[in-house]
Design a protein around this motif. Structure first.
Motif, PDB file in Angstrom:
ATOM      1  N   LEU A 142      -0.391  12.453 -83.806  1.00  0.00           N
ATOM      2  CA  LEU A 142      -1.297  13.123 -84.735  1.00  0.00           C
ATOM      3  C   LEU A 142      -0.514  13.800 -85.859  1.00  0.00           C
ATOM      4  CD1 LEU A 142      -4.396  13.695 -84.911  1.00  0.00           C
ATOM      5  CD2 LEU A 142      -3.894  15.931 -83.945  1.00  0.00           C
ATOM      6  N   ALA A 143       0.707  14.266 -85.525  1.00  0.00           N
ATOM      7  CA  ALA A 143       1.524  14.970 -86.514  1.00  0.00           C
ATOM      8  C   ALA A 143       2.225  14.030 -87.480  1.00  0.00           C
ATOM      9  CB  ALA A 143       2.564  15.840 -85.801  1.00  0.00           C
ATOM     10  N   ALA A 144       2.133  12.723 -87.262  1.00  0.00           N
ATOM     11  CA  ALA A 144       2.832  11.761 -88.120  1.00  0.00           C
ATOM     12  C   ALA A 144       2.398  11.886 -89.572  1.00  0.00           C
ATOM     13  CB  ALA A 144       2.591  10.340 -87.619  1.00  0.00           C
ATOM     14  N   ALA A 145       1.114  12.181 -89.804  1.00  0.00           N
ATOM     15  CA  ALA A 145       0.598  12.281 -91.175  1.00  0.00           C
ATOM     16  C   ALA A 145       1.176  13.485 -91.913  1.00  0.00           C
ATOM     17  CB  ALA A 145      -0.926  12.362 -91.158  1.00  0.00           C
ATOM     18  N   GLU A 146       1.742  14.444 -91.176  1.00  0.00           N
ATOM     19  CA  GLU A 146       2.293  15.646 -91.800  1.00  0.00           C
ATOM     20  C   GLU A 146       3.806  15.750 -91.592  1.00  0.00           C
ATOM     21  OE1 GLU A 146      -0.657  19.155 -91.644  1.00  0.00           O
ATOM     22  OE2 GLU A 146      -1.164  17.952 -89.900  1.00  0.00           O
ATOM     23  N   THR A 147       4.428  14.597 -91.367  1.00  0.00           N
ATOM     24  CA  THR A 147       5.869  14.536 -91.164  1.00  0.00           C
ATOM     25  C   THR A 147       6.538  14.001 -92.423  1.00  0.00           C
ATOM     26  OG1 THR A 147       5.529  14.122 -88.808  1.00  0.00           O
ATOM     27  CG2 THR A 147       7.692  13.593 -89.711  1.00  0.00           C
ATOM     28  N   ALA A 148       7.650  14.616 -92.802  1.00  0.00           N
ATOM     29  CA  ALA A 148       8.326  14.232 -94.040  1.00  0.00           C
ATOM     30  C   ALA A 148       8.779  12.780 -94.014  1.00  0.00           C
ATOM     31  CB  ALA A 148       9.516  15.162 -94.280  1.00  0.00           C
ATOM     32  N   ARG A 153      -1.600  34.097-105.696  1.00  0.00           N
ATOM     33  CA  ARG A 153      -1.077  32.909-105.016  1.00  0.00           C
ATOM     34  C   ARG A 153      -1.729  32.727-103.655  1.00  0.00           C
ATOM     35  NH1 ARG A 153       5.148  34.246-105.650  1.00  0.00           N
ATOM     36  NH2 ARG A 153       5.374  32.693-103.991  1.00  0.00           N
ATOM     37  N   ILE A 154      -1.974  33.842-102.975  1.00  0.00           N
ATOM     38  CA  ILE A 154      -2.624  33.739-101.664  1.00  0.00           C
ATOM     39  C   ILE A 154      -4.053  33.233-101.820  1.00  0.00           C
ATOM     40  CG2 ILE A 154      -3.491  35.067 -99.702  1.00  0.00           C
ATOM     41  CD1 ILE A 154      -1.028  36.872 -99.987  1.00  0.00           C
ATOM     42  N   LEU A 155      -4.786  33.812-102.784  1.00  0.00           N
ATOM     43  CA  LEU A 155      -6.164  33.380-103.004  1.00  0.00           C
ATOM     44  C   LEU A 155      -6.224  31.938-103.480  1.00  0.00           C
ATOM     45  CD1 LEU A 155      -7.690  36.573-104.690  1.00  0.00           C
ATOM     46  CD2 LEU A 155      -8.093  35.732-102.362  1.00  0.00           C
ATOM     47  N   ASP A 156      -5.323  31.563-104.399  1.00  0.00           N
ATOM     48  CA  ASP A 156      -5.316  30.191-104.920  1.00  0.00           C
ATOM     49  C   ASP A 156      -4.986  29.176-103.837  1.00  0.00           C
ATOM     50  OD1 ASP A 156      -6.000  31.051-107.398  1.00  0.00           O
ATOM     51  OD2 ASP A 156      -3.999  30.857-108.288  1.00  0.00           O
ATOM     52  N   SER A 157      -4.208  29.586-102.846  1.00  0.00           N
ATOM     53  CA  SER A 157      -3.822  28.642-101.798  1.00  0.00           C
ATOM     54  C   SER A 157      -5.010  28.165-100.977  1.00  0.00           C
ATOM     55  CB  SER A 157      -2.780  29.282-100.873  1.00  0.00           C
ATOM     56  OG  SER A 157      -3.365  30.271-100.038  1.00  0.00           O
ATOM     57  N   ASN A 191      -1.876  29.446 -87.238  1.00  0.00           N
ATOM     58  CA  ASN A 191      -2.425  28.241 -87.850  1.00  0.00           C
ATOM     59  C   ASN A 191      -2.819  28.452 -89.310  1.00  0.00           C
ATOM     60  OD1 ASN A 191      -2.976  25.720 -85.916  1.00  0.00           O
ATOM     61  ND2 ASN A 191      -3.027  27.587 -84.703  1.00  0.00           N
ATOM     62  N   LEU A 192      -3.073  29.681 -89.701  1.00  0.00           N
ATOM     63  CA  LEU A 192      -3.372  29.949 -91.106  1.00  0.00           C
ATOM     64  C   LEU A 192      -2.129  29.866 -91.983  1.00  0.00           C
ATOM     65  CD1 LEU A 192      -6.054  32.777 -90.949  1.00  0.00           C
ATOM     66  CD2 LEU A 192      -6.371  30.376 -91.589  1.00  0.00           C
ATOM     67  N   PHE A 193      -0.944  29.821 -91.369  1.00  0.00           N
ATOM     68  CA  PHE A 193       0.282  29.609 -92.122  1.00  0.00           C
ATOM     69  C   PHE A 193       0.500  28.124 -92.426  1.00  0.00           C
ATOM     70  CE2 PHE A 193       1.457  33.885 -90.672  1.00  0.00           C
ATOM     71  CZ  PHE A 193       2.028  34.383 -91.824  1.00  0.00           C
ATOM     72  N   GLY A 194      -0.429  27.275 -91.986  1.00  0.00           N
ATOM     73  CA  GLY A 194      -0.319  25.854 -92.284  1.00  0.00           C
ATOM     74  C   GLY A 194       0.515  25.106 -91.271  1.00  0.00           C
ATOM     75  N   VAL A 195       0.781  23.842 -91.558  1.00  0.00           N
ATOM     76  CA  VAL A 195       1.488  22.990 -90.610  1.00  0.00           C
ATOM     77  C   VAL A 195       2.913  23.483 -90.376  1.00  0.00           C
ATOM     78  CG1 VAL A 195       2.308  21.348 -92.367  1.00  0.00           C
ATOM     79  CG2 VAL A 195       2.006  20.602 -89.997  1.00  0.00           C
ATOM     80  N   LYS A 196       3.520  24.091 -91.382  1.00  0.00           N
ATOM     81  CA  LYS A 196       4.880  24.601 -91.199  1.00  0.00           C
ATOM     82  C   LYS A 196       4.887  25.769 -90.221  1.00  0.00           C
ATOM     83  CE  LYS A 196       9.101  25.291 -93.832  1.00  0.00           C
ATOM     84  NZ  LYS A 196       9.701  25.350 -95.174  1.00  0.00           N
ATOM     85  N   GLY A 197       3.863  26.627 -90.298  1.00  0.00           N
ATOM     86  CA  GLY A 197       3.748  27.723 -89.351  1.00  0.00           C
ATOM     87  C   GLY A 197       3.555  27.209 -87.938  1.00  0.00           C
ATOM     88  N   ARG A 214      -4.827  24.001-100.856  1.00  0.00           N
ATOM     89  CA  ARG A 214      -3.595  23.663-101.560  1.00  0.00           C
ATOM     90  C   ARG A 214      -2.342  23.831-100.711  1.00  0.00           C
ATOM     91  NH1 ARG A 214      -5.341  26.388-107.377  1.00  0.00           N
ATOM     92  NH2 ARG A 214      -6.800  24.723-107.942  1.00  0.00           N
ATOM     93  N   LYS A 215      -2.479  24.416 -99.537  1.00  0.00           N
ATOM     94  CA  LYS A 215      -1.368  24.498 -98.593  1.00  0.00           C
ATOM     95  C   LYS A 215      -1.472  23.423 -97.516  1.00  0.00           C
ATOM     96  CE  LYS A 215       1.026  27.988-100.151  1.00  0.00           C
ATOM     97  NZ  LYS A 215       2.435  27.829-100.580  1.00  0.00           N
ATOM     98  N   GLY A 216      -2.384  22.482 -97.723  1.00  0.00           N
ATOM     99  CA  GLY A 216      -2.532  21.389 -96.764  1.00  0.00           C
ATOM    100  C   GLY A 216      -3.263  21.766 -95.494  1.00  0.00           C
TER     101      GLY A 216
END
Length: 587
Positions: free
Chosen positions: A288-294, A37-41, A208-214, A404-406
């Motif tokens: 800038l974060a608007a594109a990654e906001t729910a 899963r880590i590699l596929d991400s 930052n490698l944890f993605g936008v949620k991190g 795949r994690k955006g």
């Protein structure tokens, strides 16, 4: 229907939430699943489709419509929640500009100049962020700053603004890492600065490698700490000023009389503007974060309104107290070896002068956290901007790689690699490196904010010309079109003032020609960067200045299918009591 709601027919490996049937022992299956899963991400998102170019048929014209489609269809994950955006807006960029840089400007211009400059920049930024919020709610697309300039002004100017903003944040990462290592020197540590640089760099890159949620969760925690620290200092500052400290003695406004409220006159005031802009830079990240906001239609307006409180409380009130507690001729302010020297932080000086032990070290820890927070934001800001430029065909195509994690993986790696310039902190040139990196990033914000205001002016013009009304907008800027004109005009005035200060700085008669040249570029380096990007691109692609009737107002809109919801919400708001309307106006 929104693009992220469309499920592809075959997507078993996108998230890999369901592991394959166990063929080995249970432990081996679990380990293999996690590793897979880590590699596929890190594999490319199957929904990401970036064309080779945004050029027209002749290869030398820019295809604006195609660029809009690419940024609107960016596969960035929409994982940021309202609390993330609000905390990013309130405390996301409180760093060395406030905690440490305010000491330099206090020594240069005096307490009155600091208040005037920060208040003026704050008013201008208030107008700017509201204008950005209005456009970002209706067009929550990737790389909003550059894209809005491309879409509503001129593709060449959008290219220049995109790279201006990307370079600004690319430089800020090593700058903040250098600042963090200098901050550690407050405790006179025997550990090499190179070791601290490696630690800080690893922490920022890992987040930052944890993605936008991190990024969002880290900023929530960092900003919360900074907000608590500033509020605590404000309470402490009031107590100290009234004579409630260990050493007692009412202070009041005596430092405004001696040594005085102003230093170096009008030129001292003008000299404060770049540092004030650097202190406020990062507030625009909510756009800038608007594109990654729910749900940008719900969360972004609230976050934009928080800017008013951030400017008023965390800058104006705290800097007012700083001016009351620390005279501008304080020896520690004047002897600072760098703009990141925590010993020259007026927040730390005020606490030490009051005779309070230990608390100065606590404040220094907060400064370090603030520095890491801005470094964290720098990777986020630069990587998203680079990816958006690539999606529009204005940067190398590989930078548009989104996994795949955006995560815009290659853009993050490049930003992280440039962060290794922070190892300059281990050399004897660390102060020089810090000053030049700050020079690149300082004035960049002024160009960004001015372009946002001009984009909003052009957007409103196109909106009217193409037969739309303001009632169709889910969120409108509180200062409106007048506010954007004020913001744009004031940004231009700051550029003029800084040119004067750079060309003829304080004490220029006693400076050599080399010192004058170095000083000019130290405050105006961003301008040549913008021109170098804009002019060749303009000449090569011969991009047009867009006319209102030709602007694309449809691609990327997120409110086309929910107009009835907007009308329903407005009907409910009209029935609110007066107190709730007032509260919602500010919050």
């Amino acid at each position: 229907m929104e693009k992220d709601a469309i499920e592809p027919k075959a997507q078993p490996s996108v998230s890999a939430d369901t592991p394959p049937p166990p063929t080995y022992g249970e432990t081996e299956v679990t380990r293999g699943s996690v590793g897979r899963r880590i590699l596929d991400s890190f594999k490319r998102d199957p929904n990401a489709h970036v064309s080779h170019t945004s050029s027209g048929a002749n290869g030398k014209s820019f295809d604006i419509e195609h660029a809009a489609e690419q940024t609107a269809a960016s596969p960035l994950q929409r994982s940021l929640k309202s609390r993330h955006l609000q905390m990013i807006a309130i405390g996301g960029s409180i760093g060395t500009g406030l905690f440490v840089g305010s000491g330099k400007v206090l020594a240069t211009g005096g307490p009155a100049s600091v208040l005037i400059a920060y208040a003026l920049i704050g008013c201008m930024l208030y107008c700017t962020v509201h204008a950005l919020g209005e456009m970002s709610v209706i067009f929550p697309v990737a790389g909003s700053f550059a894209h809005f300039s491309t879409r509503f002004i001129d593709p060449a100017w959008g290219f220049a603004m995109g790279w201006n903003y990307a370079v600004q944040w690319l430089v800020v990462l090593p700058l903040e890492i250098v600042a963090a290592s200098i901050t550690v020197d407050y405790w006179e540590s025997s550990v090499s600065n190179a070791a601290w640089v490696a630690i800080f760099w690893a922490v920022i890159v890992s987040i930052n490698l944890f993605g936008v949620k991190g990024y969002g969760e880290a900023e929530f925690v960092f900003s919360l700490i900074k907000v608590i620290a500033v509020i605590g200092f404000i309470i402490l500052g009031i107590i100290l000023n009234c004579g409630g400290g260990p050493q007692g003695g009412y202070i009041g406004g005596k430092y405004w009389h001696s040594p005085g409220a102003f230093h170096n006159g009008f030129k001292g005031l003008c000299s404060v503007f770049v540092n004030a802009a650097f202190a406020f830079s990062g507030t625009e990240l909510v756009g800038l974060a608007a594109a990654e906001t729910a749900n940008p239609r719900k969360s972004l307006p609230t976050a934009v309104k928080q800017v008013f409180w951030r400017i008023t409380l965390f800058y104006i009130v705290s800097l007012t107290l700083i001016g009351l507690l620390v005279p501008y001729d304080n020896d520690q302010l004047l002897s600072a070896v760098s703009s990141a020297d925590a010993k020259a932080s007026p927040f730390v000086i005020a606490i030490k002068n009051a005779g309070i032990s230990v608390l100065d070290s606590v404040m220094n820890v907060v400064i370090m956290i603030a520095v890491l927070s801005v470094g964290n934001s720098s990777v986020y800001g630069s990587s998203r901007t680079l990816a958006a430029l690539a999606e529009q065909g204005q940067a190398p195509r590989f930078l548009a790689y989104i996994d795949r994690k955006g995560r815009p993986l290659w853009a993050i790696l490049i930003a992280s690699a440039l962060g290794l310039l922070g190892f300059l902190a281990a050399s004897d040139k660390q102060e020089i490196a810090f000053e030049w990196m700050m020079a690149i990033s300082g004035l960049s914000s002024i160009f960004t904010w001015g372009s946002v205001c001009l984009s909003h002016i052009r957007f409103r013009r196109a909106w009217k010309v193409q037969g739309h009304s303001l009632n169709e907008l889910a969120f409108t800027s509180q200062p409106g079109l007048i506010g954007s004109w004020i913001g744009f005009g004031f940004n231009c005035l700051v550029l003029v003032a800084q040119f004067w200060v750079g060309f003829a700085p304080i004490g220029y008669k006693d400076m050599t020609a080399k010192e004058l040249v170095n000083n000019f570029f130290s405050v105006y380096l961003a301008a040549p960067v913008v021109l170098v990007c804009y002019i060749p691109y303009k000449l090569y692609y011969r991009t047009p200045f867009l006319r209102a009737k030709d602007m694309d107002l449809h691609t990327g809109r997120r409110d086309l299918d929910i107009q009835y919801l907007i009308e329903q919400e407005r009907a409910e708001q009209a029935a609110w009591p007066a107190w709730k309307k007032l509260y919602k106006f500010f919050c």
